[in-house]
Motif scaffolding. Structure first.
Motif, PDB file in Angstrom:
ATOM      1  N   GLN A 220       0.853  -1.218  -0.094  1.00  0.00           N
ATOM      2  CA  GLN A 220       0.179   0.370   0.186  1.00  0.00           C
ATOM      3  C   GLN A 220       1.047   1.205   0.243  1.00  0.00           C
ATOM      4  O   GLN A 220       0.642   2.019  -0.832  1.00  0.00           O
ATOM      5  CB  GLN A 220      -1.042   0.250   1.174  1.00  0.00           C
ATOM      6  CG  GLN A 220      -1.890  -0.665   1.082  1.00  0.00           C
ATOM      7  CD  GLN A 220      -2.790  -1.165   2.445  1.00  0.00           C
ATOM      8  OE1 GLN A 220      -2.357  -0.187   3.535  1.00  0.00           O
ATOM      9  NE2 GLN A 220      -4.397  -1.648   2.083  1.00  0.00           N
ATOM     10  N   ALA A 221       1.685   1.037   0.719  1.00  0.00           N
ATOM     11  CA  ALA A 221       2.621   2.483   1.094  1.00  0.00           C
ATOM     12  C   ALA A 221       3.818   2.581  -0.689  1.00  0.00           C
ATOM     13  O   ALA A 221       3.217   4.095  -1.106  1.00  0.00           O
ATOM     14  CB  ALA A 221       3.743   2.199   1.961  1.00  0.00           C
ATOM     15  N   VAL A 222       3.947   1.569  -1.040  1.00  0.00           N
ATOM     16  CA  VAL A 222       4.578   1.560  -2.291  1.00  0.00           C
ATOM     17  C   VAL A 222       3.680   2.292  -3.611  1.00  0.00           C
ATOM     18  O   VAL A 222       4.048   3.247  -4.186  1.00  0.00           O
ATOM     19  CB  VAL A 222       5.395   0.152  -3.046  1.00  0.00           C
ATOM     20  CG1 VAL A 222       5.395   0.419  -4.534  1.00  0.00           C
ATOM     21  CG2 VAL A 222       6.030   0.058  -2.192  1.00  0.00           C
ATOM     22  N   ASN A 223       2.379   1.780  -4.000  1.00  0.00           N
ATOM     23  CA  ASN A 223       1.381   1.847  -4.438  1.00  0.00           C
ATOM     24  C   ASN A 223       0.878   3.746  -4.002  1.00  0.00           C
ATOM     25  O   ASN A 223       1.091   4.970  -4.965  1.00  0.00           O
ATOM     26  CB  ASN A 223       0.151   0.859  -4.315  1.00  0.00           C
ATOM     27  CG  ASN A 223       0.246   0.075  -4.871  1.00  0.00           C
ATOM     28  OD1 ASN A 223       0.955  -0.114  -5.675  1.00  0.00           O
ATOM     29  ND2 ASN A 223      -0.236  -1.028  -4.385  1.00  0.00           N
ATOM     30  N   MET A 224       0.874   4.268  -3.237  1.00  0.00           N
ATOM     31  CA  MET A 224       0.857   5.705  -2.139  1.00  0.00           C
ATOM     32  C   MET A 224       1.556   6.730  -3.089  1.00  0.00           C
ATOM     33  O   MET A 224       2.086   7.784  -3.621  1.00  0.00           O
ATOM     34  CB  MET A 224       0.411   5.604  -1.017  1.00  0.00           C
ATOM     35  CG  MET A 224      -1.205   5.767  -0.758  1.00  0.00           C
ATOM     36  SD  MET A 224      -0.727   6.272   1.407  1.00  0.00           S
ATOM     37  CE  MET A 224      -2.614   7.158   1.713  1.00  0.00           C
ATOM     38  N   GLU A 225       3.222   6.008  -3.391  1.00  0.00           N
ATOM     39  CA  GLU A 225       4.239   6.586  -3.474  1.00  0.00           C
ATOM     40  C   GLU A 225       3.782   6.935  -5.017  1.00  0.00           C
ATOM     41  O   GLU A 225       4.140   8.004  -5.212  1.00  0.00           O
ATOM     42  CB  GLU A 225       5.541   5.894  -3.166  1.00  0.00           C
ATOM     43  CG  GLU A 225       6.319   6.718  -3.293  1.00  0.00           C
ATOM     44  CD  GLU A 225       6.651   7.654  -1.958  1.00  0.00           C
ATOM     45  OE1 GLU A 225       7.639   8.441  -3.146  1.00  0.00           O
ATOM     46  OE2 GLU A 225       6.842   8.014  -1.532  1.00  0.00           O
ATOM     47  N   LYS A 226       3.543   5.830  -5.397  1.00  0.00           N
ATOM     48  CA  LYS A 226       3.910   5.727  -6.772  1.00  0.00           C
ATOM     49  C   LYS A 226       2.366   6.819  -7.105  1.00  0.00           C
ATOM     50  O   LYS A 226       2.714   8.003  -8.064  1.00  0.00           O
ATOM     51  CB  LYS A 226       3.146   3.692  -7.620  1.00  0.00           C
ATOM     52  CG  LYS A 226       4.645   4.104  -7.840  1.00  0.00           C
ATOM     53  CD  LYS A 226       4.088   2.448  -8.225  1.00  0.00           C
ATOM     54  CE  LYS A 226       5.328   0.985  -8.381  1.00  0.00           C
ATOM     55  NZ  LYS A 226       4.679  -0.279  -8.726  1.00  0.00           N
ATOM     56  N   GLU A 227       1.330   6.870  -6.541  1.00  0.00           N
ATOM     57  CA  GLU A 227       0.271   7.658  -6.917  1.00  0.00           C
ATOM     58  C   GLU A 227       0.287   8.848  -7.109  1.00  0.00           C
ATOM     59  O   GLU A 227       0.428   9.974  -7.684  1.00  0.00           O
ATOM     60  CB  GLU A 227      -1.000   7.036  -6.383  1.00  0.00           C
ATOM     61  CG  GLU A 227      -1.969   7.669  -6.485  1.00  0.00           C
ATOM     62  CD  GLU A 227      -3.726   7.511  -5.747  1.00  0.00           C
ATOM     63  OE1 GLU A 227      -4.327   8.431  -4.914  1.00  0.00           O
ATOM     64  OE2 GLU A 227      -3.958   5.860  -5.982  1.00  0.00           O
ATOM     65  N   ASN A 228       1.291   9.636  -5.783  1.00  0.00           N
ATOM     66  CA  ASN A 228       2.423  11.388  -5.510  1.00  0.00           C
ATOM     67  C   ASN A 228       2.868  11.366  -6.503  1.00  0.00           C
ATOM     68  O   ASN A 228       2.836  12.047  -7.110  1.00  0.00           O
ATOM     69  CB  ASN A 228       2.829  10.468  -3.955  1.00  0.00           C
ATOM     70  CG  ASN A 228       1.107  10.405  -3.154  1.00  0.00           C
ATOM     71  OD1 ASN A 228       0.201  11.286  -3.238  1.00  0.00           O
ATOM     72  ND2 ASN A 228       1.970  10.519  -1.528  1.00  0.00           N
ATOM     73  N   ASN A 229       3.849  10.294  -6.919  1.00  0.00           N
ATOM     74  CA  ASN A 229       4.459  11.160  -7.623  1.00  0.00           C
ATOM     75  C   ASN A 229       3.829  11.215  -8.930  1.00  0.00           C
ATOM     76  O   ASN A 229       4.333  12.202  -9.769  1.00  0.00           O
ATOM     77  CB  ASN A 229       5.443   9.635  -8.257  1.00  0.00           C
ATOM     78  CG  ASN A 229       6.848   9.804  -6.604  1.00  0.00           C
ATOM     79  OD1 ASN A 229       6.456  10.410  -6.467  1.00  0.00           O
ATOM     80  ND2 ASN A 229       7.205   8.736  -6.840  1.00  0.00           N
ATOM     81  N   ALA A 230       2.910  10.155  -9.576  1.00  0.00           N
ATOM     82  CA  ALA A 230       1.847  10.009 -10.662  1.00  0.00           C
ATOM     83  C   ALA A 230       1.612  11.879 -11.217  1.00  0.00           C
ATOM     84  O   ALA A 230       1.528  12.867 -11.768  1.00  0.00           O
ATOM     85  CB  ALA A 230       1.189   9.222 -11.131  1.00  0.00           C
ATOM     86  N   ASN A 231       0.568  11.963  -9.442  1.00  0.00           N
ATOM     87  CA  ASN A 231       0.115  12.989  -9.367  1.00  0.00           C
ATOM     88  C   ASN A 231       0.799  14.141  -9.397  1.00  0.00           C
ATOM     89  O   ASN A 231       0.425  15.334  -9.853  1.00  0.00           O
ATOM     90  CB  ASN A 231      -0.719  13.204  -8.432  1.00  0.00           C
ATOM     91  CG  ASN A 231      -1.675  12.281  -7.994  1.00  0.00           C
ATOM     92  OD1 ASN A 231      -2.028  12.053  -9.375  1.00  0.00           O
ATOM     93  ND2 ASN A 231      -1.995  11.745  -7.463  1.00  0.00           N
ATOM     94  N   ALA A 232       2.044  14.536  -8.907  1.00  0.00           N
ATOM     95  CA  ALA A 232       3.182  15.731  -8.376  1.00  0.00           C
ATOM     96  C   ALA A 232       3.483  15.988 -11.045  1.00  0.00           C
ATOM     97  O   ALA A 232       3.924  16.607 -10.566  1.00  0.00           O
ATOM     98  CB  ALA A 232       4.107  15.128  -8.338  1.00  0.00           C
ATOM     99  N   ASN A 233       3.791  15.034 -11.184  1.00  0.00           N
ATOM    100  CA  ASN A 233       3.636  15.476 -12.690  1.00  0.00           C
ATOM    101  C   ASN A 233       3.226  16.348 -13.358  1.00  0.00           C
ATOM    102  O   ASN A 233       2.915  16.777 -14.003  1.00  0.00           O
ATOM    103  CB  ASN A 233       4.714  13.956 -13.300  1.00  0.00           C
ATOM    104  CG  ASN A 233       5.877  12.842 -12.639  1.00  0.00           C
ATOM    105  OD1 ASN A 233       6.264  13.618 -12.087  1.00  0.00           O
ATOM    106  ND2 ASN A 233       5.752  11.672 -12.745  1.00  0.00           N
ATOM    107  N   ILE A 234       1.878  15.363 -12.753  1.00  0.00           N
ATOM    108  CA  ILE A 234       0.934  16.315 -13.371  1.00  0.00           C
ATOM    109  C   ILE A 234       0.734  17.328 -13.773  1.00  0.00           C
ATOM    110  O   ILE A 234       0.304  18.014 -14.189  1.00  0.00           O
ATOM    111  CB  ILE A 234      -0.562  15.679 -13.140  1.00  0.00           C
ATOM    112  CG1 ILE A 234      -0.761  13.717 -13.893  1.00  0.00           C
ATOM    113  CG2 ILE A 234      -2.176  16.645 -13.752  1.00  0.00           C
ATOM    114  CD1 ILE A 234      -2.087  12.964 -13.407  1.00  0.00           C
ATOM    115  N   PHE A 235       1.317  18.126 -12.049  1.00  0.00           N
ATOM    116  CA  PHE A 235       0.865  19.194 -12.049  1.00  0.00           C
ATOM    117  C   PHE A 235       1.766  19.635 -12.136  1.00  0.00           C
ATOM    118  O   PHE A 235       2.368  21.582 -12.337  1.00  0.00           O
ATOM    119  CB  PHE A 235       0.223  19.445 -10.540  1.00  0.00           C
ATOM    120  CG  PHE A 235      -1.173  19.288  -9.744  1.00  0.00           C
ATOM    121  CD1 PHE A 235      -1.985  19.361 -10.294  1.00  0.00           C
ATOM    122  CD2 PHE A 235      -1.111  18.149  -9.573  1.00  0.00           C
ATOM    123  CE1 PHE A 235      -3.248  18.779 -10.338  1.00  0.00           C
ATOM    124  CE2 PHE A 235      -2.110  17.158  -8.483  1.00  0.00           C
ATOM    125  CZ  PHE A 235      -3.388  18.009  -9.299  1.00  0.00           C
TER     126      PHE A 235
END
Length: 111
Positions: free
Chosen positions: A86-101
């Motif tokens: 879950q922590a790894v998936n959250m990290e990936k999601e946060n990185n993906a969102n950061a790249n979008i913005f």
């Protein structure tokens, strides 16, 4: 039946066949250790399992054999792995969102 499910899971997720075969062997060893009342060895083998589904299978073996202490320890291993995933998936999601913005958007030409 559990081993056939492992094969199907490996094809869907991209896990290597070697990982699946290793887990099958480890599950057989765990089952033998439970029958021989070598619970520390069974826990050691359980910690080496590659797939989360295999760890769930090891938990079923322990619970089905009425080895409550082993079941609790395997359950703790399973919960620990789930929290790491879950922590790894959250990290990936946060990185993906950061790249979008972080992308610079240009709406018009500046001449």
């Amino acid at each position: 039946l559990m081993f056939h499910r492992l094969d199907r899971q490996s094809n869907a997720v991209g896990i290597t066949q070697a990982d699946v075969e290793m887990d099958k062997t480890l599950l057989r060893l765990i089952q033998g250790c439970i029958r021989g009342d070598r619970l520390e060895a069974a826990l050691s083998y359980a910690s080496e399992l590659n797939l989360q589904r295999s760890l769930q299978g090891a938990l079923k073996l322990a619970v089905g054999s009425k080895k409550r202490n082993l079941g609790e320890r395997i359950s703790a291993l399973l919960n620990n792995r789930e929290s790491v995933v879950q922590a790894v998936n959250m990290e990936k999601e946060n990185n993906a969102n950061a790249n979008i913005f972080s992308r610079k958007r240009v709406y018009g030409s500046t001449q």
